[in-house]
Design an enzyme around this catalytic site. Structure first.
Site, short mmCIF file in Angstrom:
data_model
loop_
_atom_site.label_atom_id
_atom_site.label_comp_id
_atom_site.label_asym_id
_atom_site.label_seq_id
_atom_site.Cartn_x
_atom_site.Cartn_y
_atom_site.Cartn_z
CB THR A 10 1.85 -6.48 -5.80
OG1 THR A 10 0.50 -6.20 -6.17
CG2 THR A 10 2.25 -5.46 -4.74
CD1 TRP A 66 -3.16 -8.73 -8.74
CD2 TRP A 66 -4.08 -10.65 -8.08
NE1 TRP A 66 -3.50 -8.60 -7.41
CE2 TRP A 66 -4.06 -9.76 -6.98
CE3 TRP A 66 -4.62 -11.92 -7.89
CZ2 TRP A 66 -4.55 -10.10 -5.72
CZ3 TRP A 66 -5.10 -12.27 -6.64
CH2 TRP A 66 -5.07 -11.37 -5.58
CG ASN A 95 -6.90 -8.05 -7.69
OD1 ASN A 95 -7.57 -8.20 -6.68
ND2 ASN A 95 -5.94 -7.12 -7.77
CD GLU A 96 -6.95 -3.96 -6.30
OE1 GLU A 96 -5.95 -3.52 -6.89
OE2 GLU A 96 -6.99 -4.10 -5.08
CD GLU A 131 -5.97 -6.84 -2.24
OE1 GLU A 131 -6.17 -7.62 -3.19
OE2 GLU A 131 -5.15 -5.90 -2.29
NE ARG A 133 -4.27 1.27 -1.27
CZ ARG A 133 -3.53 0.16 -1.18
NH1 ARG A 133 -4.09 -0.97 -0.78
NH2 ARG A 133 -2.25 0.15 -1.46
#
EC number: 3.2.1.46
Length: 669
Positions: A97, A139, A185-186, A262, A384
């Site tokens: 990120t 991640w 992650n995600e 998160e 979001r």
């Protein structure tokens, strides 16, 4: 404060008090808090994420006492945010990120449990709160784990071994007990891998480590757990990201703990505080989530990187010592200072008639904490997901305490009011206690307020002396990397955006370049986003226009190796592939290039330089107005190259590919 005093004093009599002068009658409603028929779900705590990625990068470079003050505001019980949970990235050498975080295993035969800063941060958190829960989540992964494929599940035994080694290393080298571990992650999960991870944990005596899955959405993990009993047996917590306070039927049907693992990720002004106040309550009220974890813990990265200032507080100036305790810190305190993991929610609907919400929690030993929020729609939008319209109006709430709470006589009161008119918010102020008469009390609630009413008398709003005023990054900055036992593996203020740049001891050097900075990632990682094909670390002030960058460079890769120095670098983080600036490259084949981008596609000048690998050379890049020039070993190599855009940006250094290379005597002016 005087106004608030009056409001709460109204509430100190048994009745709601006289009507307000010249005011329409308030909407009035009653709410019952009762534990007679049992309690709701167990509360698991409020936390924040360091990483995902490099969000704490600049924190480590703060001088004392400022660094300890920042850590106190985050972790010290009954001081500031008093967090219950710290979640960290298990570094994977890839962009996650706002930068890359180093892996404990860059290569297959390599283990080092002192890289990066998450070990240090977890120890500092534990030092302040020994009971804080620790979570690790990857991640990205080093490239060797996928054997060349951008996928961590082809060899699940290797991935499980890699993750478990991080947990074992935390204990062996830092005496840290990791409480929870996540999957990826995600990104996609693999049921086979999750089961193998549980098996590998148990085999190494880590039965107490719990598994969170899948750190993405409620589905498909919930559905798959419903049809796969073995998977259901090994996943302890279903963690969803940015759930918008809602869950799904399958998640509830699993009977598992549900977390917003998160959330937040919002600019840390008062609207960010409103977002955080609303979801801290409504994640439970609407979605049965018993933990909410903010991304991110502290905004300690260059603000112009993606999601600047999306931390609970801001500490992005280690060179000045300046930091700012933002309003989300005090919103956090409304919950964290008056609850603990292991408390239970009361069974209540939790919606206020006039809009807003409340939760009530108990330790089962007679203590009660009620948290009320009345955040309006426009003042509580998170980044979001989109927030459906709703309205909140001033209201009078009367609470009836039943069951074991009937004997409560007084409640301590803590109050915040976010003021969007004058910008004069009042944060986490202790007000006069409320008297409870025969199990009843009333409160007049305005819009954009948070109240905590509690039997606990331990709350404190602590303050350190004002930190130093803000200052821009030094306009004349040098680093010779000459440090024998560095406290951290990375040089101060360098923010790696692809690749990992570490302090290196060059034992074979005759003396001038024993201590250097070295890029160490030699294989493209299993990425989380689109890392660049080049490595790059940025530094300095994004507003810089005219600058001179000088650095000694050492290409280690023969034939097609190469390095660069750069100025006016305009991008990083998840957007690193589209980075532009002025890049001065030299290559092992003896050529040089000047490009307007990191990808090397916008060629402004090229020619012969005579540079070779395994030798030290000095590069100098000078940018003034619309013109740039370059020197090699102090002699002009190219000049009068026209640069139109970008007009400003960071300084940087890096390599042509994932290759070893060294840098020394960096200087930007």
């Amino acid at each position: 404060a005087a106004l608030l005093w009056g409001t709460v004093l109204l509430a100190c009599s048994c009745g709601p008090g006289p009507p307000r002068i010249d005011a329409a009658p308030l909407l009035a409603a009653t709410y019952v808090l009762d534990d007679t028929n049992g309690l709701g779900r167990e509360f698991d705590g409020i936390g924040a994420v360091s990483g995902g990625g490099a969000t704490s990068r600049l924190l480590v470079n703060y001088q004392e006492p400022y660094r300890s003050q920042i850590l106190d505001y985050l972790f010290k019980p009954n001081f500031g945010a008093s967090l219950h949970i710290l979640k960290v990235e298990i570094g994977g050498d890839a962009q996650s990120t706002d930068g890359t975080e180093p892996s404990h295993m860059h290569y297959e035969n390599d283990e080092n449990y002192f890289r990066g800063y998450e070990w240090w941060l977890m120890k500092e958190a534990k030092k302040r709160n020994p009971k804080i829960k620790l979570i690790g989540l990857p991640w990205a992964f080093p490239g060797w784990i996928g054997k060349g494929e951008n996928w961590p599940y082809d060899y699940p035994d290797i991935t499980a071994y890699y993750i478990v080694s991080w947990i074992l290393g935390a204990k062996q080298y830092h005496d840290l007990d990791i409480d929870y571990v996540g999957i990826w992650n995600e990104r996609a999960f693999s049921s086979k891998y999750i089961k193998l991870l549980r098996y590998t944990l148990d085999k190494h005596g880590l039965e107490q480590v719990r598994i969170i899955a899948s750190d993405r959405l409620w589905e498909p993990i919930s559905f798959v757990m419903m049809i796969d009993s073995e998977l259901h047996g090994v996943v302890d917590v279903i963690g969803a990201h940015y759930p918008g306070t809602k869950t799904v039927p399958n998640a509830l049907l699993t009977g598992k703990k549900l977390w917003s693992s998160e959330d937040y990720s919002t600019f840390n002004d008062d609207v960010g505080a409103g977002c955080w106040a609303r979801i801290l309550n409504q994640n439970y009220v609407n979605g049965n989530m018993t933990s909410t974890i903010a991304w991110n813990l502290v905004a300690s990265y260059y603000e112009e990187l993606p999601f600047g200032r999306c931390g609970l507080m801001t500490a992005q100036e280690p060179w000045s010592g300046h930091y700012k305790v933002e309003s989300p810190i005090w919103i956090t305190a409304h919950t964290t200072q008056f609850t603990q993991p292991g408390w239970s929610y009361l069974q209540v609907d939790g919606h206020l008639e006039g809009g807003g919400s409340f939760v009530a929690l108990t330790d089962g030993l007679g203590n009660l904490t009620i948290i009320i929020e009345t955040m309006s729609h426009n003042h509580s939008k998170c980044i979001r997901p989109p927030l459906p319209n709703f309205s909140v109006i001033p209201q009078r709430a009367t609470f009836y305490l039943r069951g074991s709470f009937y004997m409560v006589e007084t409640l301590q009161v803590w109050h915040s009011r976010l003021d969007f008119e004058s910008g004069n918010s009042s944060l986490f102020q202790q007000l006069h206690p409320v008297n409870v008469c025969k199990g009843r009390f009333s409160l007049d609630l305005n819009v954009d307020e948070v109240y905590t009413l509690t039997t606990l008398r331990t709350g404190r709003k602590c303050g350190c002396p004002e930190p130093p005023p803000p200052q821009p990054f030094p306009s004349n900055y040098k680093d010779d990397f000459n440090i024998r036992n560095p406290p951290f593996s990375e040089a101060p203020n360098f923010a790696d955006q692809t690749g990992v740049f570490e302090y290196f001891v060059n034992t074979s050097d005759p003396g001038d370049h024993v201590f250097t900075l070295r890029q160490v990632v030699v294989q493209r990682p299993i990425t989380w986003v689109s890392d660049a094909d080049q490595t790059i670390s940025v530094i300095g002030n994004f507003k810089w226009v005219n600058m001179t960058v000088t650095c000694d460079i050492y290409i280690e890769k023969p034939d097609d190796g190469g390095v660069f120095i750069a100025g006016r670098v305009d991008n990083g983080g998840i957007y690193v592939r589209r980075t532009e600036g002025v890049f001065f490259w030299v290559f092992a084949d003896g050529t040089y290039r000047v490009t307007g981008d990191l990808a090397g596609k916008k060629i402004l000048m090229k020619g012969l330089a005579g540079v070779r690998d395994n030798a030290w050379h000095t590069l100098t890049l000078n940018i003034q107005g619309n013109s740039a020039s370059g020197l090699l070993n102090g002699y002009p190599l190219w000049e009068n190259v026209t640069v139109s855009s970008p007009g400003n940006g960071w300084a940087a250094l890096g390599t042509r590919s994932f290759e070893l290379a060294q840098f020394d005597n960096f200087h930007v002016e």
